[in-house]
Design an enzyme around this catalytic site. Structure first.
Site, PDB file in Angstrom:
ATOM      1  N   ARG A  40      -5.201   1.651  -5.282  1.00 57.64           N
ATOM      2  CA  ARG A  40      -6.046   1.387  -6.297  1.00 57.64           C
ATOM      3  C   ARG A  40      -5.722  -0.403  -6.157  1.00 57.64           C
ATOM      4  O   ARG A  40      -5.646  -1.262  -7.314  1.00 57.64           O
ATOM      5  CB  ARG A  40      -3.731   1.237  -6.117  1.00 57.64           C
ATOM      6  CG  ARG A  40      -2.826   2.478  -6.945  1.00 57.64           C
ATOM      7  CD  ARG A  40      -1.609   1.825  -6.427  1.00 57.64           C
ATOM      8  NE  ARG A  40      -1.345   2.147  -5.327  1.00 57.64           N
ATOM      9  CZ  ARG A  40       0.653   2.460  -5.174  1.00 57.64           C
ATOM     10  NH1 ARG A  40       1.217   2.493  -6.257  1.00 57.64           N
ATOM     11  NH2 ARG A  40       0.769   2.730  -3.556  1.00 57.64           N
ATOM     12  N   LYS A 102       2.419  17.421   2.093  1.00 51.95           N
ATOM     13  CA  LYS A 102       3.797  18.027   2.553  1.00 51.95           C
ATOM     14  C   LYS A 102       4.909  17.202   2.044  1.00 51.95           C
ATOM     15  O   LYS A 102       4.598  16.042   2.657  1.00 51.95           O
ATOM     16  CB  LYS A 102       4.076  18.945   3.792  1.00 51.95           C
ATOM     17  CG  LYS A 102       4.186  18.469   5.282  1.00 51.95           C
ATOM     18  CD  LYS A 102       4.106  18.653   6.207  1.00 51.95           C
ATOM     19  CE  LYS A 102       2.650  18.375   5.937  1.00 51.95           C
ATOM     20  NZ  LYS A 102       1.612  17.278   6.382  1.00 51.95           N
ATOM     21  N   ASP A 183      10.286  13.914   5.044  1.00 48.98           N
ATOM     22  CA  ASP A 183       9.103  13.188   6.384  1.00 48.98           C
ATOM     23  C   ASP A 183       9.501  14.317   7.373  1.00 48.98           C
ATOM     24  O   ASP A 183       8.404  14.695   7.975  1.00 48.98           O
ATOM     25  CB  ASP A 183       9.217  12.343   6.546  1.00 48.98           C
ATOM     26  CG  ASP A 183       8.813  11.438   5.807  1.00 48.98           C
ATOM     27  OD1 ASP A 183       7.180  10.935   5.865  1.00 48.98           O
ATOM     28  OD2 ASP A 183       9.616  10.809   4.666  1.00 48.98           O
TER      29      ASP A 183
END
Length: 336
Positions: A40, A102, A183
């Site tokens: 970004r 993931k 996580d």
């Protein structure tokens, strides 16, 4: 005579810590190269391209430009969990193959949407579960299937570290999927699936903040053949990051961090002199991300649309487990 095929062009979407680790190993895979990076911030993209590129790597100051880059064959989505769906969707619409970090998405229904999009656009999709591609884990799965080490009875695995971060950090932001379950917990859950099969029953208890972030959790599981599992994840304490599997013939221990181990050691009961050490039937590339990258390259060149090491069904199964465990813990994300 058939010449060497052109390197597969990778585009990395986002420039955080995991993207840097991935790019380091990417440079070690001969059939792949970093074609472009998107962020970004154009400044961040340029710095990343200079640090990890090959002089021809292009830097894009927005994600749309990255997925549109004609030099990119595969997009590696390395954003926070909550942005995986949008990044992968954009890549498919641009005609790119996708390797997505993931867990693939925040919830199973979003992952089902990505699988549908991959089929609609006839593109390859794989969750970046590097553990399933790791040479030691692959060899261990083969040996377990052969019966050489006996019948699995109990798996214990834990992964955790102390997170000292402000409340605005990604790991502590429920809207980004922060928390120990997604996580850290995804790793022991996936290991149990790889070694024991699809869970027949799972239950979770844990500590959840008033803001809805799970800090510590314990998962009890029952698996095919009467095997059980004790799985733990934590954001408040330093775990051993170890895993061990007890069988009716002995014990298997994963050396080092279990999700990218250095070896798997089977010690038959009463016969320590006959222990078996598995180190994989192929080398570990870099930290292990290189093996994951090589698997994507192999599949894409073969025209496959999913990997036999990380099939869509496996990814969806584990995500459905995560959904159910979140319900046990009372955790909700926006849009649930």
């Amino acid at each position: 005579m058939t010449g060497t095929p052109d390197p597969l062009g990778w585009g990395i979407l986002a420039t955080g810590k995991i993207a840097r680790s991935f790019a380091t190993d990417l440079a070690l895979v001969p059939g792949s190269r970093l074609a472009a990076v998107g962020s970004r911030s154009e400044t961040s993209a340029r710095a990343f391209a200079e640090a990890y590129g090959d002089g021809r790597t292009r830097a894009h100051g927005d994600y749309a430009a990255l997925v549109a880059d004609p030099a990119v064959d595969v997009v590696y989505v390395a954003t926070p969990h909550s942005l995986h769906l949008d990044g992968s969707r954009a890549a498919f619409r641009a005609g790119k193959h996708v390797l997505c970090e993931k867990p693939l998405t925040l919830r199973a229904s979003d992952a089902e949407e990505l699988v549908r999009l991959a089929r609609e656009h006839d593109r390859f999709l794989m969750e970046a579960m590097w553990t399933a591609c790791h040479p030691v884990i692959r060899q261990l799965r083969r040996e377990l299937a052969s019966g050489r080490f006996g019948t699995p009875r109990h798996l214990a695995a834990e992964l955790g570290f102390r997170v000292d971060a402000p409340p605005t950090d990604r790991l502590l932001a429920p809207e980004l999927g922060g928390g120990a379950l997604l996580d850290m917990g995804v790793y022991p859950l996936t290991l149990a699936h790889l070694l024991l099969g699809e869970a027949e029953e799972l239950r979770a208890v844990g500590v959840v903040t008033d803001g809805g972030v799970d800090l510590d959790l314990a998962i009890a599981g029952r698996y095919p053949g009467g095997a059980i599992a004790s799985l733990h994840a934590s954001m408040t304490s330093w775990s051993s990051r170890a895993a061990a599997l007890a069988t009716d013939l002995g014990r298997i221990e994963l050396e080092g961090d279990f999700h990218h181990p250095t070896a798997a050691v089977f010690t038959p009961v009463g016969r320590p002199d006959q222990r078996v050490v598995l180190t994989g039937e192929e080398p570990v590339v870099g930290r292990g991300y290189g093996n994951e990258i090589a698997e994507v390259e192999r599949c894409v060149r073969a025209g496959l649309r999913e990997s036999p090491l990380v099939p869509h069904a496996q990814t969806l199964t584990v995500l459905r487990q995560l959904d159910a465990l979140r319900a046990d813990l009372g955790i909700r994300y926006p849009d649930d």
